[in-house]
Design an enzyme around this catalytic site. Structure first.
Site, mmCIF file in Angstrom:
data_model
loop_
_atom_site.group_PDB
_atom_site.id
_atom_site.type_symbol
_atom_site.label_atom_id
_atom_site.label_comp_id
_atom_site.label_asym_id
_atom_site.label_seq_id
_atom_site.Cartn_x
_atom_site.Cartn_y
_atom_site.Cartn_z
ATOM 1 C CB SER A 204 35.445 -16.027 38.620
ATOM 2 O OG SER A 204 35.185 -17.247 38.212
ATOM 3 C CG ASP B 136 42.289 -16.994 34.293
ATOM 4 O OD1 ASP B 136 41.625 -18.055 34.828
ATOM 5 O OD2 ASP B 136 41.588 -16.266 33.808
ATOM 6 C CG MET C 72 35.822 -19.774 28.044
ATOM 7 S SD MET C 72 35.830 -21.562 28.358
ATOM 8 C CE MET C 72 35.928 -21.066 30.206
ATOM 9 N N GLY D 236 35.272 -7.956 35.104
ATOM 10 C CA GLY D 236 36.907 -8.307 34.716
ATOM 11 C C GLY D 236 36.890 -8.184 33.048
ATOM 12 C CG HIS D 237 34.959 -11.389 30.726
ATOM 13 N ND1 HIS D 237 33.769 -12.090 31.732
ATOM 14 C CD2 HIS D 237 35.569 -12.338 30.382
ATOM 15 C CE1 HIS D 237 34.140 -13.280 31.971
ATOM 16 N NE2 HIS D 237 35.098 -13.571 31.163
ATOM 17 N N GLY E 269 43.505 -11.785 30.895
ATOM 18 C CA GLY E 269 43.407 -11.260 32.379
ATOM 19 C C GLY E 269 44.551 -12.107 33.152
#
Ligand code: AMP
Length: 285
Positions: free
Chosen positions: A185, A150, A30, A36-37, A147
């Site tokens: 996040s 989630d 999103m 993390g992405h 990931g």
């Protein structure tokens, strides 16, 4: 790096890649990227000839009182970050492109979506599986990277892919954390400075749980109540859930026998944070 916004163009671009024998790895997101992405994209880079990421804040996975309209967005920043890790294509569709007038088809994974976030966010996973199914049909990946932060989403997507015989592999990546332990996040941007110590109680609770497990504790309610106390004594926290579940079925367990996950959702001020840990896996906090 290419940016494609049209569904048809994305499908024909991916179709040509596949026809020429290229392997496609896909990272759905999103946007509002963090490390993390980028880790997901780096993993994808190792697995394929072409890396495609999507940036789409999917309205069907947000409840009416949730943060869809204020979800952080910054395409220029995301573009630069994706380019820095070697992404080849950003798929960046509009709502009209994804859900044109007359749209009426949804994918519902039944059991693993019932517990945890399924209880407090009704309809959320139906939106997630629907958009991922659509994105898989548009991007046509050989492998998609998700990931484990989630965790319920990861389990749900795996279930959908298996149940619907989708011809792609799902790979999970361990949670990337800030130096202080906070799981990265996009929503961390909402946290006020004064709330940050309270946000850290999630990872601290997981660390405590892992320590108890390593010491031989297998009774779920003993571990949960200690975690609860640790979080509840910190200001600005409101626990949504702290549960220990079977890592495959996501049903609550009383005693930890098979692989189990401790999952938590806590509101810190106005920000809802989630985190989890699979007992026995690496937890670097
Ligand atoms: P989002 O943009 O929040 O929907 O996330 C896109 C993908 O990045 C999902 O597969 C997430 O699970 C993954 N992701 C988000 N935060 C992290 C993190 N801290 N570590 C690893 N993966 C993550």
């Amino acid at each position: 790096m290419k940016v494609i916004s049209s569904v048809k163009k994305m499908q024909s671009f991916s179709g040509e890649l596949r026809d020429s024998g290229k392997r496609i790895a896909f990272v759905p997101t999103m946007g509002y990227f963090h490390e993390g992405h980028l880790q997901l994209m780096k993993e994808a880079r190792k697995m394929a000839d072409s890396v495609i990421t999507s940036i789409y804040v999917n309205p069907t996975q947000f409840g009416p009182k949730e943060d869809f309209s204020k979800y952080p967005r910054d395409f220029e920043r995301d573009h630069q970050m994706a380019e820095s890790v070697g992404v080849d294509v950003i798929f960046y569709p509009t709502d009209k492109e994804m859900y044109p007038a007359g749209y009426q088809t949804y994918v519902d994974v039944e059991k693993v979506t019932q517990n945890l976030c399924g209880l407090s966010r009704p309809g959320h996973f139906r939106g997630v599986t629907t958009v991922c199914c659509k994105l898989f049909n548009i991007v046509k990946p050989h492998v998609a990277v998700f990931g484990k932060k989630d965790f319920q989403q990861y389990v749900t997507i795996r279930r959908m892919v298996e149940d619907l015989n989708m011809d792609l592999e799902i790979v999970g990546v361990l949670t990337i954390r800030e130096a202080d332990g906070l799981a990265m996040s996009s929503r961390n941007k909402y946290l006020q400075k004064i709330e940050r110590p309270s946000a850290l109680t999630l990872s601290k609770a997981l660390k405590l749980a892992q320590k108890l497990y390593a010491g031989g504790e297998r009774n779920a309610s003993v571990i949960i109540s200690k975690a609860e106390k640790l979080i509840a004594k910190s200001p600005y926290t409101l626990i949504d859930y702290i549960k220990i579940c079977d890592a495959e079925t996501l049903k609550d367990v009383d005693t930890i026998r098979r692989p189990a996950v401790m999952a938590l959702a806590v509101k810190v001020g106005a920000t809802r944070l989630i985190d989890n840990h699979v007992f026995g896996e690496k937890l670097e906090i």
